[in-house]
Design an enzyme around this catalytic site. Structure first.
Site, PDB file in Angstrom:
ATOM      1  N   VAL A   1       0.555  -1.102   0.325  1.00  0.00           N
ATOM      2  CA  VAL A   1       0.276  -0.332  -0.210  1.00  0.00           C
ATOM      3  C   VAL A   1       0.797   1.501   0.181  1.00  0.00           C
ATOM      4  O   VAL A   1       0.657   2.012  -1.158  1.00  0.00           O
ATOM      5  CB  VAL A   1      -0.339   0.416   1.057  1.00  0.00           C
ATOM      6  CG1 VAL A   1      -1.506   1.160   0.906  1.00  0.00           C
ATOM      7  CG2 VAL A   1      -2.021  -0.843   1.274  1.00  0.00           C
TER       8      VAL A   1
ATOM      9  N   THR B   1      -4.970  -1.342   8.759  1.00  0.00           N
ATOM     10  CA  THR B   1      -7.034  -2.457   8.701  1.00  0.00           C
ATOM     11  C   THR B   1      -6.611  -2.804   9.773  1.00  0.00           C
ATOM     12  O   THR B   1      -5.562  -3.400  10.585  1.00  0.00           O
ATOM     13  CB  THR B   1      -6.804  -3.589   7.941  1.00  0.00           C
ATOM     14  OG1 THR B   1      -6.365  -3.570   6.754  1.00  0.00           O
ATOM     15  CG2 THR B   1      -7.511  -4.252   8.343  1.00  0.00           C
TER      16      THR B   1
ATOM     17  N   GLU C   1      -3.184  -6.436  -4.694  1.00  0.00           N
ATOM     18  CA  GLU C   1      -1.959  -7.164  -5.484  1.00  0.00           C
ATOM     19  C   GLU C   1      -2.575  -7.516  -6.955  1.00  0.00           C
ATOM     20  O   GLU C   1      -3.358  -7.742  -7.386  1.00  0.00           O
ATOM     21  CB  GLU C   1      -1.624  -7.398  -4.684  1.00  0.00           C
ATOM     22  CG  GLU C   1      -1.018  -7.645  -3.057  1.00  0.00           C
ATOM     23  CD  GLU C   1       0.033  -8.384  -2.816  1.00  0.00           C
ATOM     24  OE1 GLU C   1      -0.111  -9.537  -3.354  1.00  0.00           O
ATOM     25  OE2 GLU C   1      -0.106  -8.336  -1.261  1.00  0.00           O
TER      26      GLU C   1
ATOM     27  N   ASN D   1     -14.981 -17.120  -9.275  1.00  0.00           N
ATOM     28  CA  ASN D   1     -14.139 -17.567  -9.836  1.00  0.00           C
ATOM     29  C   ASN D   1     -13.205 -19.075  -8.775  1.00  0.00           C
ATOM     30  O   ASN D   1     -12.904 -18.064  -7.647  1.00  0.00           O
ATOM     31  CB  ASN D   1     -12.811 -17.193 -10.258  1.00  0.00           C
ATOM     32  CG  ASN D   1     -11.746 -18.333 -10.896  1.00  0.00           C
ATOM     33  OD1 ASN D   1     -12.454 -19.398 -11.336  1.00  0.00           O
ATOM     34  ND2 ASN D   1     -10.755 -17.264 -11.425  1.00  0.00           N
ATOM     35  N   ALA D   2     -14.349 -19.607  -8.821  1.00  0.00           N
ATOM     36  CA  ALA D   2     -14.389 -20.925  -7.931  1.00  0.00           C
ATOM     37  C   ALA D   2     -12.675 -21.348  -8.048  1.00  0.00           C
ATOM     38  O   ALA D   2     -11.793 -21.208  -9.274  1.00  0.00           O
ATOM     39  CB  ALA D   2     -15.151 -22.137  -8.299  1.00  0.00           C
TER      40      ALA D   2
ATOM     41  N   GLY E   1      -6.795 -16.718  -0.503  1.00  0.00           N
ATOM     42  CA  GLY E   1      -5.698 -17.060   0.012  1.00  0.00           C
ATOM     43  C   GLY E   1      -4.705 -15.211   0.397  1.00  0.00           C
ATOM     44  O   GLY E   1      -6.167 -14.609   0.680  1.00  0.00           O
TER      45      GLY E   1
ATOM     46  N   CYS F   1      -5.044 -10.842   3.296  1.00  0.00           N
ATOM     47  CA  CYS F   1      -5.768  -9.998   3.825  1.00  0.00           C
ATOM     48  C   CYS F   1      -6.702 -10.580   4.067  1.00  0.00           C
ATOM     49  O   CYS F   1      -7.442 -10.690   5.476  1.00  0.00           O
ATOM     50  CB  CYS F   1      -6.108  -8.723   2.810  1.00  0.00           C
ATOM     51  SG  CYS F   1      -4.820  -7.746   3.158  1.00  0.00           S
TER      52      CYS F   1
END
Ligand code: UGA
Length: 437
Positions: A11, A122, A159, A258-259, A264, A267
């Site tokens: 960030v 966060t 990202e 999107n399966a 992961g 975040c």
């Protein structure tokens, strides 16, 4: 105008590069000297599309990189973008942010300027009011809202599209009191991100908005993964057609359906854990969020079961993992489900070969000599008894029968359906596709 950005991770480095490339004097600050000297030479410390180009432009224009925190003196805005990693108990670790805020407080105590401090990290709802604000006031001996501004400004960048998201986020959220500082910040963002909606609210709500985003995204992924697993049991069913059709319903939207092998990254997994933790503390049973997390963990177990069912005992078998980055377009392996899979398979005695176009070096830092690292896809598949596509890199679309011929056992598990349309001379399983009849 002069802006400081403290913490040069994804960030912070992206933000400071974009700000300075636009001609705003920006001081990028990080306590890690080595990191600073690399960045100052125009080399980002991680791979992110277009970042290097933007950083180089920024350095030529108005970006100064330093490890000296006192460089925040006389800045109009001070962005804090340090990490809030996960503790073992699922809570977030506030030690970096507390340390930075304490030092910033001390520094602004001598400052004549009335800076605006924006927290992008966060943090759990209540942190700004109960932790950050008191530390700042105590150390600066000044009053927030009068002598300096304090604003929650959660970040939504992804990202692999960090530059784009910094220039054109879907929203700018500003949390805090409606003071002259808030007005100045609103004006700044309306110029920095023109035509982007700005939501002004209080600190707690701003903090909650961030968590609600990430937990909803995780929920969408676990939802589609659950449907995908059901599809897999119904011959000739296709999860992508299901997701595409659903995505056309404006009430649902087509993104994050999107399966795959589970979400992961640094975040989503961390944020869902933190909010489950908070929810339980507040006496609200986090039924849905716990299920989201459980489904996510199950995806890896499904893959391990599939491998066992098809090659028998895993001990001693040669398995190839295609993709260890937590998603394509990055070399980041933090929270990568693929890394978890490798750990599980190693424990079961597998001989693992890893391929990834960007993340091999990062994987090596974890597995050292316990796995093989291969730079080309054909070499990675040679002599293996099972190949598992984990990250949706374009490189894997080029796998063909000539490459497959070199496998010891022609068995492919495709968690992202990259090879779905190919007529492969191999036993082929894909998440979300019912077996062909
Ligand atoms: C996530 C959020 O998307 C950002 O909005 C947020 O700013 C960021 O976290 C953060 O809090 O800093 P990021 O960690 O970059 O961004 O990753 P995502 O693009 O959200 O992907 C997370 C995981 O979900 C990846 O493993 C990805 O492969 C997986 N995913 C994503 C799916 O399995 N299916 C999808 O449809 C989308």
């Amino acid at each position: 105008m002069k802006i400081a950005v403290i913490g040069l991770g994804f960030v912070g480095l992206t933000l400071s590069s974009v700000l300075a490339s636009r001609g705003i004097t920006t001081i990028g600050i990080d306590s890690d000297r080595k990191k600073c000297s690399k960045i100052a030479k125009g080399i980002p410390t991680f791979f992110e599309p277009n970042l290097e180009k933007t950083l180089k432009k920024a350095l030529k224009k108005k970006l100064i990189i330093t490890n000296k925190l006192y460089s925040i003196n006389n800045c109009d805005f001070i962005f804090i973008t340090v990490g809030t990693p996960e503790k073992k108990n699922g809570e977030i670790d506030l030690s970096f942010i507390k340390e930075v805020v304490r030092s910033v407080g001390k520094l602004i105590s001598k400052n004549k300027k009335k800076p605006i401090i924006l927290i992008k990290s966060t943090v759990i709802p209540g942190t700004m009011k109960n932790v950050v604000l008191p530390i700042l006031e105590r150390n600066s001996k000044k009053k927030a809202g009068k002598d300096f501004g304090l604003i929650s400004n959660p970040e939504f960048l992804q990202e692999s599209r960090a530059i784009h998201d910094t220039i054109k986020p879907h929203v700018v959220v500003l949390g805090g009191y409606r003071t002259k500082f808030m007005k100045k910040t609103e004006k700044f963002f309306s110029r920095f991100n023109p035509n982007v909606p700005i939501i002004i609210t209080n600190h707690q709500t701003a903090e909650m908005i961030k968590y609600a985003h990430n937990t909803f995204l995780a929920t969408k992924i676990s939802f589609i993964n659950q449907i995908a697993n059901i599809c897999q049991g119904i011959p000739d069913t296709n999860i992508d057609d299901v997701a595409n059709a659903m995505g056309l319903d404006p009430r649902i939207g087509n993104l994050f359906l999107n399966a795959g092998p589970g979400y992961g990254g640094s975040c989503l997994p961390k944020d869902i854990k933190a909010i489950i933790n908070l929810s339980s503390k507040l006496g609200v049973n986090p039924t849905l969020l716990t299920a989201v997390e459980k489904i996510n963990k199950q995806q890896i177990s499904h893959i391990v079961t599939l491998v066992k069912q098809n090659i028998g005992k895993i001990n001693g078998k040669k398995l190839t993992i295609l993709g260890v980055a937590f998603k394509p377009g990055t070399d980041d392996i933090r929270g990568s489900v693929s890394i978890d899979l490798v750990k599980r398979l190693l424990k079961l005695g597998a001989k693992i070969t890893i391929h990834d176009p960007k993340a091999l070096e990062n994987a090596r830092k974890i597995f050292h000599d316990n796995t093989k690292y291969v730079k080309s896809v054909p070499s990675a598949l040679k002599d293996c008894q099972c190949a598992i596509i984990m990250t949706q890199w374009k490189d894997y679309e080029r796998i063909n029968n000539k490459i497959i011929k070199q496998m010891a056992k022609k068995f492919i598990i495709d968690t992202r359906r990259v090879l779905y349309n190919k007529n492969l001379d191999a036993k082929y399983y894909a998440i979300g596709l019912g077996q062909k009849i």
